[in-house]
Design a protein around this motif. Structure first.
Motif, PDB file in Angstrom:
ATOM      1  N   SER A  75      40.642  39.850  51.497  1.00  0.00           N
ATOM      2  CA  SER A  75      39.459  39.026  51.250  1.00  0.00           C
ATOM      3  C   SER A  75      38.730  39.662  50.074  1.00  0.00           C
ATOM      4  O   SER A  75      39.013  40.806  49.688  1.00  0.00           O
ATOM      5  CB  SER A  75      38.559  38.940  52.487  1.00  0.00           C
ATOM      6  N   ILE A  76      37.786  38.918  49.504  1.00  0.00           N
ATOM      7  CA  ILE A  76      37.045  39.442  48.353  1.00  0.00           C
ATOM      8  C   ILE A  76      35.580  39.051  48.466  1.00  0.00           C
ATOM      9  O   ILE A  76      35.248  37.956  48.923  1.00  0.00           O
ATOM     10  CB  ILE A  76      37.642  38.937  47.016  1.00  0.00           C
ATOM     11  N   ARG A  77      34.724  39.963  48.076  1.00  0.00           N
ATOM     12  CA  ARG A  77      33.300  39.687  47.903  1.00  0.00           C
ATOM     13  C   ARG A  77      33.085  39.676  46.391  1.00  0.00           C
ATOM     14  O   ARG A  77      33.108  40.715  45.742  1.00  0.00           O
ATOM     15  CB  ARG A  77      32.432  40.743  48.597  1.00  0.00           C
ATOM     16  N   VAL A  78      32.924  38.484  45.844  1.00  0.00           N
ATOM     17  CA  VAL A  78      32.854  38.297  44.392  1.00  0.00           C
ATOM     18  C   VAL A  78      31.516  38.780  43.855  1.00  0.00           C
ATOM     19  O   VAL A  78      30.456  38.470  44.402  1.00  0.00           O
ATOM     20  CB  VAL A  78      33.050  36.802  44.040  1.00  0.00           C
ATOM     21  N   SER A  79      31.572  39.566  42.768  1.00  0.00           N
ATOM     22  CA  SER A  79      30.332  39.989  42.120  1.00  0.00           C
ATOM     23  C   SER A  79      30.115  39.250  40.794  1.00  0.00           C
ATOM     24  O   SER A  79      28.988  39.010  40.409  1.00  0.00           O
ATOM     25  CB  SER A  79      30.315  41.496  41.894  1.00  0.00           C
ATOM     26  N   GLU A  80      31.229  38.889  40.120  1.00  0.00           N
ATOM     27  CA  GLU A  80      31.088  38.196  38.835  1.00  0.00           C
ATOM     28  C   GLU A  80      32.392  37.482  38.507  1.00  0.00           C
ATOM     29  O   GLU A  80      33.475  38.002  38.760  1.00  0.00           O
ATOM     30  CB  GLU A  80      30.777  39.208  37.723  1.00  0.00           C
ATOM     31  N   CYS A  81      32.275  36.285  37.935  1.00  0.00           N
ATOM     32  CA  CYS A  81      33.446  35.534  37.471  1.00  0.00           C
ATOM     33  C   CYS A  81      33.221  35.108  36.032  1.00  0.00           C
ATOM     34  O   CYS A  81      32.107  34.741  35.654  1.00  0.00           O
ATOM     35  CB  CYS A  81      33.675  34.292  38.317  1.00  0.00           C
ATOM     36  N   LYS A  82      34.293  35.172  35.249  1.00  0.00           N
ATOM     37  CA  LYS A  82      34.237  34.762  33.848  1.00  0.00           C
ATOM     38  C   LYS A  82      35.400  33.810  33.579  1.00  0.00           C
ATOM     39  O   LYS A  82      36.474  33.975  34.150  1.00  0.00           O
ATOM     40  CB  LYS A  82      34.364  35.969  32.918  1.00  0.00           C
ATOM     41  N   PRO A  83      35.191  32.835  32.690  1.00  0.00           N
ATOM     42  CA  PRO A  83      36.292  31.935  32.335  1.00  0.00           C
ATOM     43  C   PRO A  83      37.444  32.723  31.716  1.00  0.00           C
ATOM     44  O   PRO A  83      37.228  33.709  31.017  1.00  0.00           O
ATOM     45  CB  PRO A  83      35.686  30.994  31.297  1.00  0.00           C
ATOM     46  N   ARG A  84      38.652  32.293  31.984  1.00  0.00           N
ATOM     47  CA  ARG A  84      39.825  32.923  31.388  1.00  0.00           C
ATOM     48  C   ARG A  84      40.025  32.333  30.004  1.00  0.00           C
ATOM     49  O   ARG A  84      39.998  31.119  29.846  1.00  0.00           O
ATOM     50  CB  ARG A  84      41.057  32.662  32.243  1.00  0.00           C
ATOM     51  N   PRO A  85      40.241  33.171  29.004  1.00  0.00           N
ATOM     52  CA  PRO A  85      40.461  32.634  27.656  1.00  0.00           C
ATOM     53  C   PRO A  85      41.821  31.950  27.559  1.00  0.00           C
ATOM     54  O   PRO A  85      42.818  32.476  28.023  1.00  0.00           O
ATOM     55  CB  PRO A  85      40.385  33.870  26.757  1.00  0.00           C
ATOM     56  N   ALA A  86      41.825  30.777  27.000  1.00  0.00           N
ATOM     57  CA  ALA A  86      43.037  30.018  26.673  1.00  0.00           C
ATOM     58  C   ALA A  86      43.815  29.474  27.868  1.00  0.00           C
ATOM     59  O   ALA A  86      44.808  28.802  27.675  1.00  0.00           O
ATOM     60  CB  ALA A  86      43.964  30.848  25.788  1.00  0.00           C
ATOM     61  N   VAL A  87      43.420  29.757  29.085  1.00  0.00           N
ATOM     62  CA  VAL A  87      44.104  29.200  30.253  1.00  0.00           C
ATOM     63  C   VAL A  87      43.058  28.764  31.274  1.00  0.00           C
ATOM     64  O   VAL A  87      41.956  29.299  31.300  1.00  0.00           O
ATOM     65  CB  VAL A  87      45.080  30.218  30.905  1.00  0.00           C
ATOM     66  N   PRO A  88      43.398  27.818  32.128  1.00  0.00           N
ATOM     67  CA  PRO A  88      42.430  27.375  33.132  1.00  0.00           C
ATOM     68  C   PRO A  88      42.142  28.469  34.154  1.00  0.00           C
ATOM     69  O   PRO A  88      42.969  29.344  34.394  1.00  0.00           O
ATOM     70  CB  PRO A  88      43.121  26.188  33.811  1.00  0.00           C
ATOM     71  N   GLY A  89      40.991  28.368  34.752  1.00  0.00           N
ATOM     72  CA  GLY A  89      40.644  29.287  35.825  1.00  0.00           C
ATOM     73  C   GLY A  89      39.613  30.318  35.420  1.00  0.00           C
ATOM     74  O   GLY A  89      39.073  30.290  34.315  1.00  0.00           O
TER      75      GLY A  89
END
Length: 125
Positions: A75-89
């Motif tokens: 499992s994960i407790r997310v602290s930060e998410c950033k867009p992936r360059p050049a690919v979705p997600g």
């Protein structure tokens, strides 16, 4: 001693020169100001274009990201998410906890990538 009076033609020529000089200076100033205004308008248009291209990236919640990892026993407790360059997600950093196996309960910081596929968040490589 007599003062020489300028002739009417000389006065007229001087007045014309003064008006042409003043008008020319005003015209040059207007051209410079107009060019500067055009430059600023182009800069505003460029910034608007950049801002419209920047979309708000959807990110998974802790529950959605953990559900994507459930089969792997984590499992994960997310602290930060950033867009992936050049690919979705997105690439998310956070605390990853092992939920199954001999290392169950072990937590460590990590980075994982996720993408929303058919409305469901999934871990991707």
């Amino acid at each position: 001693m007599a003062l020489n009076k300028p002739s009417g033609g000389a006065v007229f020529t001087a007045a014309i020169a003064f008006l042409v000089g003043t008008t020319g200076g005003y015209a040059i100033n207007e051209v410079i100001r107009s060019d500067r205004q055009t430059d600023l308008e182009h800069e505003v248009d460029r910034l608007k274009s950049e801002a419209s291209q920047m979309t708000i990236t959807e990110v998974p919640s802790n529950e959605e990201a953990s559900a994507a990892l459930a089969k792997s026993g984590r499992s994960i407790r997310v602290s930060e998410c950033k867009p992936r360059p050049a690919v979705p997600g997105v690439t998310c950093s956070g605390i990853i906890t092992t939920t199954a196996g001999s290392f169950a309960g072990t937590s460590q910081p990590g980075v994982l990538s996720f993408a929303k596929i058919d409305g469901v968040w999934r871990q991707i490589q």
